[in-house]
Motif scaffolding. Structure first.
Motif, PDB file in Angstrom:
ATOM      1  N   LEU A   9       0.834  -1.207   0.000  1.00  0.00           N
ATOM      2  CA  LEU A   9       0.000   0.000   0.000  1.00  0.00           C
ATOM      3  C   LEU A   9       0.870   1.258   0.000  1.00  0.00           C
ATOM      4  O   LEU A   9       0.589   2.217  -0.732  1.00  0.00           O
ATOM      5  N   ASP A  10       1.898   1.247   0.825  1.00  0.00           N
ATOM      6  CA  ASP A  10       2.815   2.396   0.859  1.00  0.00           C
ATOM      7  C   ASP A  10       3.474   2.604  -0.500  1.00  0.00           C
ATOM      8  O   ASP A  10       3.608   3.730  -0.975  1.00  0.00           O
ATOM      9  N   TRP A  11       3.895   1.527  -1.102  1.00  0.00           N
ATOM     10  CA  TRP A  11       4.549   1.633  -2.423  1.00  0.00           C
ATOM     11  C   TRP A  11       3.602   2.234  -3.452  1.00  0.00           C
ATOM     12  O   TRP A  11       3.982   3.129  -4.215  1.00  0.00           O
ATOM     13  N   LEU A  12       2.374   1.742  -3.466  1.00  0.00           N
ATOM     14  CA  LEU A  12       1.396   2.299  -4.403  1.00  0.00           C
ATOM     15  C   LEU A  12       1.172   3.774  -4.098  1.00  0.00           C
ATOM     16  O   LEU A  12       1.081   4.606  -5.006  1.00  0.00           O
ATOM     17  N   SER A  13       1.115   4.098  -2.823  1.00  0.00           N
ATOM     18  CA  SER A  13       0.791   5.473  -2.414  1.00  0.00           C
ATOM     19  C   SER A  13       1.887   6.474  -2.759  1.00  0.00           C
ATOM     20  O   SER A  13       1.604   7.635  -3.007  1.00  0.00           O
ATOM     21  N   LYS A  30       1.878   6.724   6.561  1.00  0.00           N
ATOM     22  CA  LYS A  30       0.430   6.638   6.705  1.00  0.00           C
ATOM     23  C   LYS A  30      -0.102   7.374   7.936  1.00  0.00           C
ATOM     24  O   LYS A  30      -1.303   7.356   8.180  1.00  0.00           O
ATOM     25  N   ASP A  31       0.785   8.006   8.702  1.00  0.00           N
ATOM     26  CA  ASP A  31       0.320   8.775   9.866  1.00  0.00           C
ATOM     27  C   ASP A  31      -0.616   9.901   9.430  1.00  0.00           C
ATOM     28  O   ASP A  31      -0.346  10.586   8.440  1.00  0.00           O
ATOM     29  N   ASP A  32      -1.690  10.115  10.188  1.00  0.00           N
ATOM     30  CA  ASP A  32      -2.583  11.219   9.822  1.00  0.00           C
ATOM     31  C   ASP A  32      -2.034  12.537  10.378  1.00  0.00           C
ATOM     32  O   ASP A  32      -1.028  12.558  11.094  1.00  0.00           O
ATOM     33  N   GLU A  33      -2.711  13.617  10.030  1.00  0.00           N
ATOM     34  CA  GLU A  33      -2.209  14.949  10.353  1.00  0.00           C
ATOM     35  C   GLU A  33      -2.012  15.136  11.864  1.00  0.00           C
ATOM     36  O   GLU A  33      -0.966  15.640  12.300  1.00  0.00           O
ATOM     37  N   ASP A  34      -3.001  14.725  12.642  1.00  0.00           N
ATOM     38  CA  ASP A  34      -2.903  14.908  14.095  1.00  0.00           C
ATOM     39  C   ASP A  34      -1.718  14.135  14.675  1.00  0.00           C
ATOM     40  O   ASP A  34      -1.011  14.627  15.548  1.00  0.00           O
ATOM     41  N   ARG A  73      -1.204  10.265   1.443  1.00  0.00           N
ATOM     42  CA  ARG A  73      -2.371   9.797   2.210  1.00  0.00           C
ATOM     43  C   ARG A  73      -3.589   9.633   1.321  1.00  0.00           C
ATOM     44  O   ARG A  73      -4.355   8.680   1.456  1.00  0.00           O
ATOM     45  N   GLU A  74      -3.756  10.598   0.431  1.00  0.00           N
ATOM     46  CA  GLU A  74      -4.928  10.546  -0.459  1.00  0.00           C
ATOM     47  C   GLU A  74      -4.894   9.295  -1.317  1.00  0.00           C
ATOM     48  O   GLU A  74      -5.895   8.589  -1.466  1.00  0.00           O
ATOM     49  N   ARG A  75      -3.720   9.032  -1.888  1.00  0.00           N
ATOM     50  CA  ARG A  75      -3.613   7.836  -2.730  1.00  0.00           C
ATOM     51  C   ARG A  75      -3.791   6.578  -1.888  1.00  0.00           C
ATOM     52  O   ARG A  75      -4.387   5.604  -2.311  1.00  0.00           O
ATOM     53  N   ARG A  76      -3.287   6.622  -0.660  1.00  0.00           N
ATOM     54  CA  ARG A  76      -3.409   5.446   0.209  1.00  0.00           C
ATOM     55  C   ARG A  76      -4.885   5.135   0.484  1.00  0.00           C
ATOM     56  O   ARG A  76      -5.316   3.986   0.436  1.00  0.00           O
ATOM     57  N   ALA A  77      -5.641   6.193   0.745  1.00  0.00           N
ATOM     58  CA  ALA A  77      -7.075   5.986   1.018  1.00  0.00           C
ATOM     59  C   ALA A  77      -7.738   5.323  -0.191  1.00  0.00           C
ATOM     60  O   ALA A  77      -8.558   4.420  -0.052  1.00  0.00           O
ATOM     61  N   HIS A  78      -7.352   5.769  -1.375  1.00  0.00           N
ATOM     62  CA  HIS A  78      -7.913   5.184  -2.595  1.00  0.00           C
ATOM     63  C   HIS A  78      -7.581   3.683  -2.677  1.00  0.00           C
ATOM     64  O   HIS A  78      -8.460   2.854  -2.915  1.00  0.00           O
ATOM     65  N   PHE A  79      -6.319   3.340  -2.473  1.00  0.00           N
ATOM     66  CA  PHE A  79      -5.934   1.929  -2.610  1.00  0.00           C
ATOM     67  C   PHE A  79      -6.473   1.073  -1.462  1.00  0.00           C
ATOM     68  O   PHE A  79      -6.748  -0.103  -1.644  1.00  0.00           O
TER      69      PHE A  79
END
Ligand code: TRP
Length: 356
Positions: free
Chosen positions: A88-92, A231-235, A311-317
């Motif tokens: 997933l990270d690689w795709l992102s 993949k860490d979110d903003e917060d 992150r955006e791409r990760r959410a998609h995949f």
């Protein structure tokens, strides 16, 4: 995990458009990672960035080395999770699985076979002198006993690199001794069998050879709990940056601070594209005219800007797990064809096609 479709007909056919023919057009990269968990900023600046940049120019094999997962080989649910996290990270980050090959090591069991053969030509002393192996072994010994497989993992890494006859291996700097070993093994093999089977690969270290951890420790790593993950979110990023180690000699914002070796500035240099802002912060920091809070706020902002598209791409995949699975299945199947072609050559060179 569905098994890869194995297409035995193309693997052994010397004529036609098999994997080895396509590979001849572009030089090859093989690089890899152990499936111990999701990827972090250290992976990005140390290696991934190079992979992304080079994926057009080279035919790339991106390997998830599950045979080499020494840290928790007894926890396969975790290994499985890490494999998908990494894919997933690689795709992102934009590693294109169409042009490159995402490969799960154990889905290409030829790696194990080649490791076995090659291990016979490497004296134990050569491994014992390997500084990376030595350091890791010490860590392992402190925690528990050292599994036999651990001692052989650099040989397996050699087999990984030689399998697609890679020319280039972009990695973190701790991997360079293993690439040196690969060169040595390639030379020995070619010399012994008087054939040019394997090229001697070069290592390539990233822009930031080793990224410091948020705690100031020399290396960012999941196990040290000092990593900022892709993949860490903003917060989470804001919170991790707020807690970052800075200049321990500086007690007040009016004290002159040190920029050199200061993790907050190392990250600014690595990930904040606004050079003017970074220079301004540095000048004021040294002069005692800016507090850690502002430096950190600006860093968190820069990191979040950097991570947002990932992150955006990760959410998609994440919403399309079939894409991730297909990337791994197809890449592994392709790599297996390449591996079978190489093994045919290896057996031929060694003269071990006993019964034709
Ligand atoms: N040993 C590497 C690491 O710990 C991972 C790895 C396995 C690798 N096989 C490889 C790296 C082949 C480069 C090439 O990070």
């Amino acid at each position: 995990m569905t098994p890869p479709p194995t297409d035995a007909s193309s693997s052994s056919a010397p004529a036609g458009k098999g994997p080895s023919d396509e590979g001849a057009e572009r030089k090859r990269i093989l690089t890899g990672i152990r499936p111990t968990g999701a990827l972090h900023l250290g992976h990005y600046a140390g290696a991934l960035e190079n992979w992304i940049r080079l994926q057009q120019e080279y035919e790339c094999f991106f390997l998830i080395a599950d045979y080499q997962v020494s840290d928790y080989a007894d926890d396969f649910p975790r290994v499985r999770e890490a494999i998908f996290d990494i894919a997933l990270d690689w795709l992102s980050v934009g590693l294109d699985p169409e042009g490159s090959h995402y490969t799960i090591e154990s889905m290409v069991p030829e790696h194990a076979e080649l490791t076995t053969w090659l291990s016979w030509w490497v004296p134990l002393g050569m491994l014992e002198r390997n500084p990376t192996l030595k350091a890791e072994m010490k860590d392992l010994e402190a925690k528990s006993s050292v599994p036999v497989a651990f001692f052989n993992y650099p040989m397996m890494q050699v087999a990984n690199i030689l399998m697609p006859k890679a020319h280039l291996v972009p990695v973190g700097d701790d991997q360079l001794p293993h690439i040196e070993l690969t060169r040595e093994v390639a030379r020995r093999f070619n010399r012994t069998f008087e054939r040019d089977v394997f090229p001697e690969p070069e290592g390539l270290v990233g822009r930031v050879a080793r990224l410091v951890g948020t705690d100031g420790n020399a290396k960012m790593s999941k196990s040290r709990n000092n990593a900022i993950f892709l993949k860490d979110d903003e917060d989470t990023v804001n919170q991790k940056v707020r807690g970052m180690f800075t200049d321990p000699t500086r007690l007040r914002a009016t004290d002159p601070g040190h920029v050199e070796g200061n993790p907050v500035f190392i990250y600014h240099d690595a990930f904040n594209p606004d050079v003017d802002e970074v220079n301004d912060l540095k000048e004021r920091y040294v002069a005692g005219k800016v507090g850690d809070v502002e430096v950190k706020q600006k860093l968190a902002k820069a990191l979040n800007t950097f991570l947002d598209p990932i992150r955006e791409r990760r959410a998609h995949f994440e919403a399309h797990p079939e894409i991730v699975r297909d990337a791994l299945a197809h890449g592994s199947a392709y790599s297996r064809e390449v591996a079978q072609a190489t093994m045919a050559e290896v057996r031929d060179a060694m003269g071990i096609n006993y019964v034709g």
